[in-house]
Design a protein around this motif. Structure first.
Motif, mmCIF file in Angstrom:
data_model
loop_
_atom_site.group_PDB
_atom_site.id
_atom_site.type_symbol
_atom_site.label_atom_id
_atom_site.label_comp_id
_atom_site.label_asym_id
_atom_site.label_seq_id
_atom_site.Cartn_x
_atom_site.Cartn_y
_atom_site.Cartn_z
ATOM 1 N N ALA A 32 -22.612 9.479 -44.961
ATOM 2 C CA ALA A 32 -22.475 8.312 -45.829
ATOM 3 C C ALA A 32 -21.238 7.515 -45.452
ATOM 4 O O ALA A 32 -20.205 8.082 -45.069
ATOM 5 C CB ALA A 32 -22.400 8.730 -47.296
ATOM 6 N N ILE A 33 -21.368 6.198 -45.554
ATOM 7 C CA ILE A 33 -20.246 5.272 -45.402
ATOM 8 C C ILE A 33 -20.232 4.427 -46.665
ATOM 9 O O ILE A 33 -21.222 3.763 -46.988
ATOM 10 C CB ILE A 33 -20.412 4.367 -44.165
ATOM 11 C CG1 ILE A 33 -20.506 5.209 -42.885
ATOM 12 C CG2 ILE A 33 -19.264 3.365 -44.073
ATOM 13 C CD1 ILE A 33 -20.848 4.397 -41.644
ATOM 14 N N VAL A 34 -19.128 4.460 -47.396
ATOM 15 C CA VAL A 34 -19.036 3.724 -48.660
ATOM 16 C C VAL A 34 -17.911 2.701 -48.562
ATOM 17 O O VAL A 34 -16.796 3.020 -48.142
ATOM 18 C CB VAL A 34 -18.789 4.680 -49.848
ATOM 19 C CG1 VAL A 34 -18.654 3.890 -51.148
ATOM 20 C CG2 VAL A 34 -19.933 5.683 -49.962
ATOM 21 N N MET A 35 -18.218 1.469 -48.963
ATOM 22 C CA MET A 35 -17.243 0.385 -48.869
ATOM 23 C C MET A 35 -17.449 -0.627 -49.986
ATOM 24 O O MET A 35 -18.476 -0.611 -50.697
ATOM 25 C CB MET A 35 -17.375 -0.315 -47.509
ATOM 26 C CG MET A 35 -18.704 -1.019 -47.298
ATOM 27 S SD MET A 35 -18.879 -1.790 -45.649
ATOM 28 C CE MET A 35 -18.992 -0.353 -44.577
ATOM 29 N N HIS A 36 -16.486 -1.528 -50.133
ATOM 30 C CA HIS A 36 -16.606 -2.630 -51.087
ATOM 31 C C HIS A 36 -17.554 -3.682 -50.507
ATOM 32 O O HIS A 36 -17.602 -3.870 -49.280
ATOM 33 C CB HIS A 36 -15.230 -3.243 -51.342
ATOM 34 C CG HIS A 36 -15.202 -4.192 -52.493
ATOM 35 N ND1 HIS A 36 -15.589 -5.526 -52.370
ATOM 36 C CD2 HIS A 36 -14.852 -4.022 -53.798
ATOM 37 C CE1 HIS A 36 -15.459 -6.118 -53.541
ATOM 38 N NE2 HIS A 36 -15.020 -5.237 -54.428
#
Length: 301
Positions: free
Chosen positions: A177-181
């Motif tokens: 997973a890659i989580v960002m704004h």
């Protein structure tokens, strides 16, 4: 779904049927980016729970037939999770409660689920660890950090993500997973291939820039949440943000029991309203902190 069911006055007012906590958790899961990314979830009915953590593997050795096998024990300890209370309170007009159809009642449930899930994600990613707030990924000791520079930098290519994925692979973690704004994702969608094609870097196919973009980088799903700060201080920059790349199974969300949903018609008796309260308890621990990479210092393009 009749989440707030107002019976006639002599029947005792609003009630919350017992199936609604399950309904609530379904919506909480759908709206929480952390949970949706694949955090391992542990349910408990205790005030605290110990999660085993492997610090080092045992070793194997080539051994002559008939010889004693060398002893090598894995090194392990435990992490203690102490679920903290997260709560939401809403007041509804009794007229609305009694006259609403199921869709408007769903709206109340959705609103509370959204409020809880947003605050839960804020804790998962940004939590300070100062009680009663849980410790989020940003403040967890032992995670890996990829710094964009002394004063931060805008993302101009996908190299930081290639580096982060490589850092995870270097500790035998599987990126999931890659989580960002959303601000960061918006900047990434504008990145173009070099040359004359003017094709976005993350277009699904190899054709026109009008093709649909894949919300993934190097095949790893990208999830967006507004609960990641865009006002971090990084050197002289005060508008920096972070991106989190991790193996979801190495992030453990501990949930104590289920969501408690209570409805009360007497608290706001003088204003003819019904109070709806939702409480739940959660914490987060990292059995393998190195399975998380924080890309720090991402500033606007």
């Amino acid at each position: 779904m009749t989440w707030l069911t107002n019976t006639r006055p002599n029947d005792g007012g609003a009630v919350a049927p017992p199936q609604h906590p399950d309904y609530f958790f379904e919506h909480l899961y759908a709206q929480s980016v952390g949970l949706r990314s694949g955090f391992r979830q542990v349910r408990t009915n205790r005030a605290q729970i110990e999660i085993p953590r492997l610090l080092a593997d045992g070793t194997a050795n080539w051994t002559t037939e008939g010889s004693e096998i060398a002893t090598s024990d894995p090194t392990a300890d435990v992490l203690t999770a102490i679920p903290q209370k997260l709560a939401a309170l809403s007041y509804q007009s009794n007229e609305l409660v009694s006259d609403s159809n199921p869709s408007s009642q769903d709206m109340v449930a959705e609103s509370l689920a959204r409020a809880i899930s947003l605050k839960l994600d804020l804790g998962f990613f940004e939590g300070s660890g100062t009680a009663p707030e849980i410790t989020g990924l940003k403040n967890q000791p032992g995670i890996q950090t990829l710094d964009m520079g002394t004063d931060g930098a805008a993302i101009s290519n996908l190299d930081p993500f290639a580096d982060a994925l490589g850092m995870l692979s270097g500790v035998n973690a599987e990126p999931g997973a890659i989580v960002m704004h959303p601000r960061t994702w918006r900047a990434i969608t504008k990145l173009k291939e070099t040359g004359t094609s003017n094709k976005p870097l993350i277009t699904d196919g190899s054709g026109s820039p009008t093709e649909r973009m894949s919300r993934a980088i190097y095949g790893v799903p990208v999830l967006l949440t507004s609960q990641i700060s865009t006002t971090e201080t990084h050197g002289t920059s005060t508008d920096a943000t972070s991106v989190y790349v991790y193996e979801p199974s190495q992030v453990v969300a501990v949930m104590r029991e289920g969501a408690q949903i209570d409805v009360d018609t007497s608290t706001a008796f003088s204003s003819d309203r019904t109070a709806v309260r939702v409480t739940m308890r959660a914490d987060m621990v990292l059995p393998n902190p190195e399975a998380v990479v924080r890309i720090a210092g991402v500033v606007p393009a």
